[in-house]
Design a protein around this motif. Structure first.
Motif, PDB file in Angstrom:
ATOM      1  N   CYS A   8       0.651  -1.175   0.061  1.00  0.00           N
ATOM      2  CA  CYS A   8      -0.030   0.140  -0.004  1.00  0.00           C
ATOM      3  C   CYS A   8       0.772   1.123  -0.043  1.00  0.00           C
ATOM      4  O   CYS A   8       1.898   1.091   0.074  1.00  0.00           O
ATOM      5  N   SER A   9       0.263   2.197  -0.177  1.00  0.00           N
ATOM      6  CA  SER A   9       1.035   3.634  -0.209  1.00  0.00           C
ATOM      7  C   SER A   9       1.839   3.921   1.225  1.00  0.00           C
ATOM      8  O   SER A   9       2.930   4.795   1.168  1.00  0.00           O
ATOM      9  N   CYS A  10       1.242   3.545   2.188  1.00  0.00           N
ATOM     10  CA  CYS A  10       2.091   3.871   3.594  1.00  0.00           C
ATOM     11  C   CYS A  10       3.000   3.039   3.796  1.00  0.00           C
ATOM     12  O   CYS A  10       3.817   2.930   4.814  1.00  0.00           O
ATOM     13  N   GLY A  11       2.884   1.642   3.296  1.00  0.00           N
ATOM     14  CA  GLY A  11       3.749   0.503   3.684  1.00  0.00           C
ATOM     15  C   GLY A  11       3.496  -0.451   4.642  1.00  0.00           C
ATOM     16  O   GLY A  11       4.050  -1.472   4.833  1.00  0.00           O
ATOM     17  N   GLN A  12       2.300  -0.171   5.214  1.00  0.00           N
ATOM     18  CA  GLN A  12       1.908  -1.331   6.191  1.00  0.00           C
ATOM     19  C   GLN A  12       1.248  -2.510   5.786  1.00  0.00           C
ATOM     20  O   GLN A  12       1.535  -3.386   6.430  1.00  0.00           O
ATOM     21  N   CYS A  74      -5.561  -1.005   2.865  1.00  0.00           N
ATOM     22  CA  CYS A  74      -4.996  -0.751   4.009  1.00  0.00           C
ATOM     23  C   CYS A  74      -6.121   0.001   4.895  1.00  0.00           C
ATOM     24  O   CYS A  74      -6.415   1.088   4.292  1.00  0.00           O
ATOM     25  N   VAL A  76      -5.156   2.304   7.159  1.00  0.00           N
ATOM     26  CA  VAL A  76      -4.303   3.212   7.391  1.00  0.00           C
ATOM     27  C   VAL A  76      -4.504   4.251   6.267  1.00  0.00           C
ATOM     28  O   VAL A  76      -5.047   5.606   6.233  1.00  0.00           O
ATOM     29  N   CYS A  77      -4.185   3.868   5.048  1.00  0.00           N
ATOM     30  CA  CYS A  77      -3.823   4.827   3.905  1.00  0.00           C
ATOM     31  C   CYS A  77      -5.153   4.405   2.758  1.00  0.00           C
ATOM     32  O   CYS A  77      -5.320   5.168   1.790  1.00  0.00           O
TER      33      CYS A  77
HETATM   34 ZN   LIG Z   1      -1.328   1.785   3.942  1.00  0.00          ZN
END
Ligand SMILES: [Zn+2]
Ligand SMILES: [Zn+2]
Length: 134
Positions: A8-12, A74, A76-77
């Protein structure tokens, strides 16, 4: 064996897949347009095993043919990273953009061409279906 990681774009949320994709395709259906926020989805199917890290929120969508697809994104993002068909963990479909790799193999098929934005053109060797051939 080669490995690829989609994120994902935040890496989580990440998924690691092995080998080459069994299929790469684009889908122009309206559900994919809304799901991705783009005007078509690009997906690559990989066989198991695959390794997921991070937490995902799930969203089940029933396809036009009645199959139930579990989309993972994700929390988060909000990036949509991959999905599986309910009851089938033998393969996974990963959003090609999540690999962040412009050298990723190009699509071979295009489905729901009937919903394609007319300005979107694909390579002439891509096999096109008006709807879902499945
Ligand atoms: Zn993310
Ligand atoms: Zn679609």
């Amino acid at each position: 064996m080669s490995f690829r990681t989609a994120s994902c774009s935040c890496g989580q949320l990440r998924i690691e897949v092995e080998g080459e994709p069994r299929g790469v395709g684009v889908c122009h259906c309206l559900a994919c347009q809304q799901r991705t926020g783009s005007v078509f989805a690009t997906l690559a199917r990989f066989p198991a095993p695959f390794k997921i890290s991070g937490t995902a929120t799930e969203y089940v969508r029933v396809g036009d043919q009645g199959a139930r697809f579990i989309f993972r994104f994700c929390p988060v993002c909000g990036t949509t990273v991959f999905h599986t068909e309910e009851g089938n963990d033998e393969s996974v479909s990963v959003a090609v953009g999540a690999f962040a790799d412009p050298s990723f193999p190009p699509p071979r098929v295009s489905v729901y061409d009937s919903r394609r934005h007319p300005w979107v053109t694909l390579p002439s060797d891509v096999k096109t279906f008006g709807e879902d051939p499945a």
